[in-house]
Structures are given as structure tokens and as C-alpha cells.
Design a protein around this motif. Structure first.
Motif, PDB file in Angstrom:
ATOM      1  N   CYS A  94       0.808  -1.215   0.000  1.00 47.85           N
ATOM      2  CA  CYS A  94       0.000   0.000   0.000  1.00 47.85           C
ATOM      3  C   CYS A  94       0.846   1.272   0.000  1.00 47.85           C
ATOM      4  CB  CYS A  94      -0.956  -0.005   1.193  1.00 47.85           C
ATOM      5  SG  CYS A  94      -2.213  -1.278   1.001  1.00 47.85           S
ATOM      6  N   HIS A  95       2.165   1.083  -0.001  1.00 41.29           N
ATOM      7  CA  HIS A  95       3.053   2.221  -0.216  1.00 41.29           C
ATOM      8  C   HIS A  95       3.711   2.046  -1.558  1.00 41.29           C
ATOM      9  CE1 HIS A  95       3.028   4.397   3.590  1.00 41.29           C
ATOM     10  NE2 HIS A  95       2.860   3.215   4.186  1.00 41.29           N
TER      11      HIS A  95
ATOM     12  N   TYR B 669      -0.806   5.682 -10.670  1.00 43.60           N
ATOM     13  CA  TYR B 669      -1.626   5.698  -9.450  1.00 43.60           C
ATOM     14  C   TYR B 669      -2.767   6.697  -9.602  1.00 43.60           C
ATOM     15  CZ  TYR B 669       2.021   3.096  -6.894  1.00 43.60           C
ATOM     16  OH  TYR B 669       2.895   2.150  -6.463  1.00 43.60           O
ATOM     17  N   LEU B 670      -2.416   7.857 -10.131  1.00 42.71           N
ATOM     18  CA  LEU B 670      -3.435   8.900 -10.315  1.00 42.71           C
ATOM     19  C   LEU B 670      -4.524   8.436 -11.274  1.00 42.71           C
ATOM     20  CD1 LEU B 670      -1.343  12.189 -10.496  1.00 42.71           C
ATOM     21  CD2 LEU B 670      -3.186  11.680  -8.877  1.00 42.71           C
ATOM     22  N   GLN B 671      -4.076   7.832 -12.351  1.00 44.12           N
ATOM     23  CA  GLN B 671      -5.038   7.359 -13.345  1.00 44.12           C
ATOM     24  C   GLN B 671      -5.992   6.347 -12.710  1.00 44.12           C
ATOM     25  OE1 GLN B 671      -3.315   6.093 -17.162  1.00 44.12           O
ATOM     26  NE2 GLN B 671      -4.809   4.433 -17.113  1.00 44.12           N
ATOM     27  N   GLY B 693      -5.454   5.681  -0.559  1.00 43.87           N
ATOM     28  CA  GLY B 693      -4.220   4.874  -0.615  1.00 43.87           C
ATOM     29  C   GLY B 693      -3.492   5.090  -1.931  1.00 43.87           C
ATOM     30  N   LEU B 694      -4.241   5.039  -3.031  1.00 42.12           N
ATOM     31  CA  LEU B 694      -3.621   5.237  -4.346  1.00 42.12           C
ATOM     32  C   LEU B 694      -2.991   6.625  -4.441  1.00 42.12           C
ATOM     33  CD1 LEU B 694      -6.327   3.637  -6.707  1.00 42.12           C
ATOM     34  CD2 LEU B 694      -4.082   2.692  -6.108  1.00 42.12           C
ATOM     35  N   GLU B 770      -4.366   9.575   6.478  1.00 37.19           N
ATOM     36  CA  GLU B 770      -5.410   8.997   7.324  1.00 37.19           C
ATOM     37  C   GLU B 770      -6.345   8.141   6.520  1.00 37.19           C
ATOM     38  OE1 GLU B 770      -7.249  12.213   9.408  1.00 37.19           O
ATOM     39  OE2 GLU B 770      -5.414  12.649  10.541  1.00 37.19           O
ATOM     40  N   GLY B 771      -6.714   8.659   5.330  1.00 35.94           N
ATOM     41  CA  GLY B 771      -7.663   7.934   4.495  1.00 35.94           C
ATOM     42  C   GLY B 771      -7.142   6.588   4.058  1.00 35.94           C
ATOM     43  N   ALA B 772      -5.824   6.446   3.955  1.00 32.79           N
ATOM     44  CA  ALA B 772      -5.269   5.173   3.548  1.00 32.79           C
ATOM     45  C   ALA B 772      -5.647   4.093   4.542  1.00 32.79           C
ATOM     46  CB  ALA B 772      -3.751   5.278   3.416  1.00 32.79           C
TER      47      ALA B 772
END
Lengths: 125, 799
Positions: A94-95, B669-671, B693-694, B770-772
């Protein structure tokens, strides 16, 4: 601002399973990372619920500390270690890591199985 | 047939070589023309007319797509689309994602085999080639674009359920491409395994792999043909002498008198085969053999014929009895009386009638007396003649009988027969009835004895023939090979000399032709070697046959050493790549594509940069497709701003393969995040829990990109940079590195974000972190992702 809905560990895990088969998620290629995120949150959320029932307050400690204590309070010692290991792997996924690619389908399958077993174990205890 | 240009070149050199003996030169020429046997058979070799045909322009082929179904890691059909033209494509996928299955499938499709078949694990590979999730049928298809031709060629290879790997059926389009030879010569496929093994699998393998690009295989084929002929001759000659040893042994113990003669003819190293031939077949020679001659005489021995002797004896007996019948009459007395009377008659004629002149009887002689006396004379004469005839007849009969009595021929040695014959001979002295009796009594016995001796001799002769026959047959069988061997006495030496000459020449031409390629090898090595101290000084072909090798001369900090001894695994792979990239990209190759499977496995980051540079260079003129299992090479490609297409391979349950073109991790990741927030069908739980997370990963990736770029630019060593980035895996320390070059300043990050990008972006960072874990809270996930996008752009602009 919309409040952050509190999903149960089971819901999160179901979402992880769903993302693996959803055509739209599959098409966009987002499924491996999405599944990893959901699976990790299912694990963390499951732990959270377990502590609030068994040892309230424990859930506020850092995850590493929680996992260290888990074998003491959870009657399945072997599974505790597996959970610990799985969390590390999920956290890693997740990182963003240098040169690492998204997790594979088989890795994700193993993680989901472990979290499933964890939730089942917690329910029984 | 051998390339005309090359042949002409070789023949020129052959003519210029003053030291090569004619016989050897002829053999070299014969080998080039494929007429070694004819040459050995005495055919005169002459140089073919020169042909000045320009070499055909090679076609230029690119791969448009590879479609694979039911093979290795790929279940349902998956299509890897490529850009059919020069350029670089990276196919990125985790190990087991099925990416290598594409490269292996293409190799299998085009060549009908795969390098892995020859490896140690070939058996496992061969058994596991079908996809477990898709075992019914296997199909590999490639669309090939050939420069200058409209449309594309589609080649496929298919297997039905149960077909063995080697029994795939290829479409005819494949063979019509005529790629069989170029595929092994230029081999546009390189795999990690191969790179590793090529330098370690023995020097001759490397030699062969490199030599094949130089187009001298035909010369080696000619040299091999010379060698083969020589070996077969040596073998045949050995068979001849081995057989001769056996024959000599047989002859030494053979009773036949021809045996020693044959042995004599076969003594030493140059045999008198003419004489041997005569001994095997000619009777003339056999006559000199006295024992056989004696036996032949005995076999024809003639004795008295009893039937004829019987007739002779009867004639003798009747002659005797005829004589006996006149035995009482005295023929002489009668003849004398007749003579006296004739004289008295004569007296009477002269004297006339008168007294007897003998007894004086008066008037005894008168006319009447004369007539009576004349009658008496006639009677007496007749009587005496009959007696004479009987005697003459008897004489004749005896003479005839005696003619039978001959001495024993000299050849007779049999004692019993000799004894009989001696007694028989004694009959000579006999006459009359005694002689007849002798003949009649002895002839049958003698005849029997002669018959016996004759039969014995005949039997012995037959026996001798029976014994000699197999020897003669063996010799007859041996003779042609022996004759051939003698006629080619010098062939083996000449064949060897011709082969040596050709191989020496091949080596020489190899090095001449390799000269320009060597430069490219050195250039690539220079790019790949990065911080390696190993400098490649020279690459040359050395040795012949089993001693052939590629000599890789290197220096380490100026000191000479052997490449294989001083190089690390990563260096060896780089060296192998340096050697094989020029081979795969020769102008004469019809393949304008190079497929390399996982070249970066054992490379350190600096060498990956070198590789990226090399690939950039090669892809200017070639379609380069690289399969790789992690993001190292893509990262270097992006950082060095090398134009490339990057395709990600994902493999899902059931061996379902997905391929998608990806950009940098930041963008990817953005996509992914955008695709989730903009799709109304996606359940909220997934959006809420995955998007932050992304987004966090996207920012992390941006930090890493900017830090790596900056530090490398400052001249910090790759290893140190990678170490630093691997140590700090969380968002805040990574931002601290991006802002301050100091991970310990994570506490200052929020303030830094506020200053640099605006206060709301500090909330964005907080939401990411935090949202991750807890999920996204807020009303506008799309706005959130847009903020993240802006933030990453800002971070990437940091110097």
C-alpha cells in the motif's frame, strides 16, 4: 462534509473480493492495488473490533505494537504470526516502493484467505 | 550452396597460396563444390566461373502483435500489440505474470523450439508448456509487418489437445518467410538464461554462436565434410587392415599351397594385389602348385582296359591255336624241297631229259616228271606259306598284347598299385599262352587299383578346392576395398591438410569480418560497464575444431586478465549482451526486431542506466521489445527521458492476462484513482477505501522520482541513492527528503506543503495518510484526486 462511513471488516473484505472480479475494475487494471488497500483495511478494522471487545484501548496503539501483543490475547498463536506477516506485506503493497510492481493475483488470494481466517478466529473467541 | 562471393574469395586465396600441394588444393576446391568423393575418385577439379551477383537485399520485418492462448502462463487468448517499427517497448510484469510467455511463444512460433528446451530444466519446461487453466488447445499467432509490403503476414502455430510440444502445426506463411537460417544466425531472441549460460557453457559454444553471424557456416560445413570423409576413410582403411590380419591368420594355417604364396603377396604395406587376384581366380597359377598338379595327374590316371584286354587275349589265343594247327607240317623243309625241285626243273629245262643228277636214276627226268615236279613245287610253296602266316599272326597278336604292358606312370606312388604294375610289367618277357594268361589274370586287379588311386586323387582334389574356396571368397571380397585403399594411399593425409587449411582460413576470415562488429561490441560494453573496472580490449576468434574459442581480452585497471575469471555475474551478463546485441542487429538480418527477456536481473542500478542508453541507441533503428520483471528499467527509461512504450502485464485467476499501456508510477496511481472516482458504478466502499491509498502512493512515487533525479544529478552513487530511498518508506519522511534532502525533517513537512503549494494541500496530505487507513471522508473525491494531481506535479517540479 460527509462523515467517514465505518465499514465492518467483513464488508471491507467482501469489497476486496469484489474488486477482483468487477469488470470495470478489471478493465482499468486497478484491481491488484485496490484489493491490497481493501484487504489491509479489513485486517486493521478486524483487529480494531477484536481489541474493542477484548482489550479496549489497545486499538489506539501503533499497528506494530498491536500485532506484537496479538499472540498473548488471541488463542491461535500460529495464525497471529501469519497475520503479522500478512500485515507487513499488505502495508508494503500500500506504499509505493522503489521498482516494485503491483501485487500478483496469487499474492492477493493468500492475503484475503489469511484475513478471512483471522476474522473467523476472532468471532469464535 | 555456398555463397558465390565467399567462394570466390576463398578460391582466390587458394590460388595465391604457393605452399599448398596440388592434391590438397584440389580437395579444398572439391569440398567447396561438394564433390569430395568425385575428387578422390580421380575427377579433375576446376574452378567454377566467377559470378558477380549482388547480394539480395534482406527484408525488414517488424512484429505487429503476438497473440497467445493456452501456453505457459497464458490461459484465454491474450494479445500483445506492438508498434511495428523502430522504437523501444518495455513489457513489465511480476514474475509469473505471463510476460515471458509472450517472448517464449514468439520464439517457439518462429523457430519451432525454444532455448529453454536445451537447458537443464528442459524436461520440466517441456512437460509444463500447456496452460493448466486452458489445456484444450494452444495457439500462437504473430502478425508480422514487412517493410515495403502492404498489409501484414500472419503466422500461427497450433496444437490440439494432447499434441506434444514439438508437434505444433505451423501455417505455410512461416516457411514462406524463409527465416529458418537467419533465425539461428541472427537470433533476435535473448533471454536472461541465455545471457547467463552463453559465456559459461564452454568456449566453443560462444565461438559457434558468434561465428554464425559472420556467414562462414558454409565453409565450416565444407571443412566438416572433409573431416567426415577422412574419418570414414580412416575407418574403412582400418577395416581393410583388420580384415587382412584375419586373412593372414587363416592363410598361415591353411594347407593349400596357394596360402603361402598369398601370404607372400600380402606381406608388408604395399600388397601385390594382382598376384592375390590370380591366386583367387586363375588356374594358371594353380598349375605351378606341384601337389595339386600331381593330384590332377592321378585323378586322370589311365590303366589297362579289362574289356579291351579280354579281346586282345582272345585274339592271341586264336593266333596260338592257328599256329598250333600247322605245327606238324615243316614249312622250312617244304620250302627247301620246293627250292631243290625248282633247281631240278631248271636243270631239266637246260639239260633236257636224262638221269637224275643227284641219285643217278636212269631217265628219271622227263616230260612227265617235269609236270609232276611243277605240281609238287606249287603244293610245297602253299603249305609253307600257311605256316608262315600262322606264325606272323601269332607274332602280331603277341605284339598287340604286349602293347598293353606299360610301365607305371611316374606320378604313381601308391605301393599296392606299384606292386601290381611291376608284376604287370614283367609280362613283357612272356609270350604265347603265357602272355595271354598274364594279361587276363592281372588286368582286372590292376584296373581296380588304378580306379581306386584315381578316385582317391579326385577326392583329395575336391577336398583341397573346398578348403581354399572360402579363403578365395574372403580374399575376393576384401580385394576391392584393399585396391581402393591402395589407390587412395595419400588421401587421408591430404584430406587432413585440406581441412586444416580451410579451418585456418575460416579463422582468418572470421577475424577479418568481425573487425567492424568488434567496434560495436566495445561501444556497447563501454555503455554497460558503468563503474566496472574491466575494460574490454579485444575480442577475437582463436583455435580450431574442439579447441575453438572466443578470446575475450580485458584489462582490469590496466592489468591484463581473462574475462571470465575477473568478471562478476552482472558484468558477464553485460558482456554477453554486448556481444549479442550487435549480432541480433546486423544489417544483413531480416529481423528488425530484438526481443530480450529480463536483461536486468543481475544488474546494479548504474548498469541499468547504461542498458537504457544502449537500448535507446539500438531502438533508433530497430524494434526493441524488453520483458522485465520490475520497475528498474522503466524507471531509468523515464528518468533518462528515453522514448518508450511501457506495457504492464497483469495475470488474474484462471491465467487471464491483462495488458495495458502504462505511464510513470505517479501517473499510473493517479489514473487508477481517477478511474475509481469517475466511475459511478463502483460501490462507495471501494472508492472511499482505495482512493486515498492510491493517492498516497502517487505522492510517494513523485517524491522518489524527484529525490532520485536530484541526487543522481548531484553525482551521488546509484547504490547510495537506492539505499536511502529504500530506508524511508513512509509518506512524510519521503516528502521531507523531497523538500529538504533530510528524512528527519518529517515534522516540517506540513508547513512546507502549506508554503509551497497552499494550505489546502496540507489537508490533502493528511487525507492521504489517514484515508489510507480509515477511508476517505468528504464530499468531493474527484476534487481530492485533482488536488493530489496538482501536488504531484508541484513535487516533480522541485529541483
Amino acid at each position: 462534509m460527509r462523515p467517514n462511513p465505518d465499514y465492518s471488516a467483513e464488508q471491507l473484505l467482501a469489497a476486496a473480493r469484489e474488486v477482483l472480479v468487477r469488470a470495470d475494475a478489471v478493465k482499468s487494471g486497478v484491481w491488484p492495488r485496490a484489493a491490497a488497500h481493501l484487504c489491509r483495511q479489513a485486517l486493521e478494522s478486524g483487529l480494531d473490533e477484536f481489541w474493542s471487545r477484548r482489550v479496549p484501548g489497545m486499538q489506539d496503539l501503533p499497528l506494530r505494537a498491536q500485532l506484537l501483543c496479538l499472540p498473548t490475547f488471541f488463542n491461535d498463536t500460529q495464525l497471529s504470526y501469519t497475520i503479522s506477516y500478512t500485515w507487513a506485506a499488505l502495508s508494503n503493497a500500500c506504499h509505493h516502493h522503489v521498482y516494485e510492481l503491483a501485487p500478483t493475483a496469487s499474492e492477493i488470494a493468500v492475503w484475503i484467505k489469511t484475513v478471512e481466517a483471522m476474522l473467523e478466529g476472532f468471532r469464535r473467541q | 550452396m555456398i555463397d558465390a562471393q565467399l567462394q570466390s574469395d576463398v578460391l582466390d586465396r587458394l590460388e595465391q597460396d604457393q605452399t599448398i600441394p596440388d592434391a590438397v588444393a584440389h580437395l579444398v576446391l572439391a569440398a567447396l563444390l561438394g564433390e569430395i568423393e568425385e575428387c578422390l575418385g580421380g575427377k579433375t577439379m576446376s574452378r567454377p566461373a566467377r559470378q558477380d551477383k549482388p547480394a539480395a537485399e534482406p527484408v525488414r520485418a517488424f512484429i505487429e502483435s503476438i497473440t497467445v492462448e493456452g501456453f505457459r502462463g497464458i490461459g484465454p487468448g491474450a494479445k500483445l500489440s506492438l508498434r511495428a517499427g523502430p522504437g523501444l517497448t518495455l513489457v513489465v510484469g511480476r514474475n509469473g505474470s505471463g510476460k515471458s510467455s509472450f517472448s517464449e511463444a514468439l520464439e517457439l512460433l518462429l523457430t519451432g523450439e525454444n532455448q529453454r528446451w536445451n537447458s537443464n530444466r528442459a524436461k520440466i519446461w517441456k512437460e509444463g508448456w500447456r496452460n493448466l487453466h486452458h489445456p484444450h488447445s494452444t495457439r500462437i499467432e504473430a502478425k508480422i509487418f514487412i517493410d515495403g509490403r502492404a498489409g501484414h503476414q500472419t503466422v500461427t502455430r497450433t496444437w490440439k489437445a494432447g499434441d506434444a510440444l514439438e508437434n505444433g502445426v505451423a501455417t505455410s506463411a512461416l516457411s514462406s518467410l524463409g527465416w529458418q537460417e537467419p533465425l539461428s544466425t541472427y537470433r533476435p531472441f535473448l533471454s536472461y538464461n541465455e545471457l547467463g549460460s552463453m559465456l559459461e557453457e564452454g568456449p566453443s559454444r560462444l565461438f559457434d554462436a558468434l561465428a554464425s553471424i559472420l556467414g562462414l557456416d558454409d565453409l565450416l560445413v565444407a571443412a566438416d565434410a572433409l573431416k567426415e570423409t577422412r574419418t570414414s576413410r580412416t575407418k574403412a582403411h582400418k577395416a581393410v587392415t583388420d580384415k587382412l590380419d584375419q586373412i593372414r591368420k587363416t592363410l598361415q594355417e591353411h594347407p593349400d599351397e596357394r596360402a603361402p604364396q598369398a601370404l607372400d603377396a600380402l606381406a608388408g604395406k604395399t600388397w601385390d594385389l594382382r598376384r592375390v587376384t590370380a591366386l583367387v581366380s586363375g588356374d594358371r597359377v594353380a598349375e605351378q602348385d606341384t601337389e595339386t598338379q600331381r593330384l590332377r595327374e592321378l585323378a586322370n590316371l589311365q590303366g589297362p582296359d579289362p574289356a579291351a584286354i579280354k579281346i586282345t587275349a582272345q585274339a592271341l589265343a586264336s593266333a596260338i591255336s592257328a599256329r598250333d594247327s600247322v605245327a606238324q607240317s615243316d614249312a622250312a623243309k617244304a620250302r627247301r624241297r620246293a627250292e631243290i625241285l625248282e633247281k631240278a626243273l631248271s636243270f631239266h629245262e637246260h639239260a633236257g631229259d636224262g638221269d637224275c643228277p643227284v641219285c643217278g636214276q636212269t631217265a628219271a627226268l622227263d616230260k612227265r616228271w617235269h609236270l609232276e615236279a611243277q605240281e609238287e613245287v606249287r603244293k610245297l610253296r602253299t603249305e609253307s606259306e600257311a605256316v608262315d602266316a600262322a606264325h606272323r599272326n601269332l607274332n602280331q597278336a603277341e605284339k598287340t598284347a604286349r602293347q598293353w604292358i606299360t610301365a607305371a606312370p611316374k606320378v604313381v606312388t601308391d605301393a599296392a598299385l606299384l606292386d601290381l604294375w611291376t608284376r604287370w610289367k614283367q609280362g613283357e618277357l612272356k609270350s604265347g599262352a603265357e602272355l595271354g594268361a598274364h594279361l587276363e589274370s592281372l588286368a582286372p586287379a590292376l584296373h581296380q587299383a588304378v580306379l581306386r588311386v584315381r578316385q582317391d586323387a579326385q577326392a583329395e582334389l575336391q577336398k583341397r578346392q573346398d578348403l581354399w574356396q572360402p579363403v578365395a571368397a574372403t580374399l575376393a571380397e576384401w580385394l576391392p576395398a584393399a585396391r581402393k585403399m591402395l589407390s587412395e594411399r595419400d588421401a587421408v593425409g591430404s584430406l587432413k591438410a585440406a581441412e586444416d587449411w580451410l579451418r585456418t582460413l575460416v579463422l582468418q576470415i572470421q577475424n577479418e569480418r568481425f573487425e567492424p562488429i568488434k567496434e560495436r561490441v566495445r561501444r556497447i560494453w563501454e555503455k554497460l560497464r558503468s563503474q566496472s573496472h574491466v575494460q574490454l580490449e579485444d575480442v577475437s576468434f582463436q583455435g580450431k575444431s574442439t579447441a575453438r574459442r572466443v578470446n575475450l581480452e580485458v584489462t582490469v585497471d590496466g592489468t591484463r586478465g581473462a574475462a571470465l575469471g575477473v568478471m562478476s555475474q552482472g558484468e558477464l551478463h553485460s558482456l554477453a549482451l554486448s556481444l549479442f546485441l550487435p549480432r541480433a542487429t546486423l544489417e544483413s538480418s531480416p529481423f528488425r526486431f530484438v526481443i530480450i527477456d529480463d536483461p536486468v536481473q543481475s544488474m546494479d542500478p548504474a548498469r541499468v542506466d547504461g542498458l537504457a542508453g544502449v537500448l535507446d541507441l539500438v531502438s533508433k533503428k530497430r524494434q526493441v521489445v524488453i520483458f522485465t520483471h520490475d520497475d528498474r528499467l522503466p524507471e531509468a527509461i523515464r528518468r533518462l527521458q528515453i522514448p518508450a512504450h511501457i506495457i504492464e502485464v497483469l495475470r488474474r485467476d484462471g491465467s487471464v492476462i491483462e495488458l495495458r499501456e502504462v505511464r510513470s508510477p505517479v501517473q499510473q496511481y493517479l489514473q487508477d484513482a481517477f478511474s475509481l472516482v469517475s466511475n459511478k458504478e463502483i460501490p462507495q466502499i471501494i472508492v472511499d477505501r482505495v482512493v486515498p491509498g492510491l493517492c498516497r502512493q502517487s505522492i510517494e512515487a513523485a517524491c522518489i522520482e524527484v529525490v532520485r533525479r536530484r541526487l543522481l544529478h548531484q553525482g551521488r552513487p546509484h547504490e547510495e541513492v537506492e539505499q536511502l530511498l529504500a530506508t524511508h518508506t513512509k509518506l512524510l519522511p519521503r516528502l521531507a527528503l523531497a523538500f529538504y534532502d533530510d528524512a528527519d525533517k518529517a515534522g516540517d513537512v506540513y508547513a512546507g506543503v502549506k508554503n509551497r503549494f497552499g494550505p489546502w494541500q496540507a489537508d490533502t496530505i493528511r487525507m492521504c495518510n489517514e484515508g489510507a487507513h480509515k477511508g476517505f471522508s468528504g464530499d468531493d473525491p474527484l476534487g481530492f484526486v485533482r488536488n493530489v494531481e496538482q501536488l504531484t506535479e508541484g513535487i516533480l517540479k522541485l529541483s
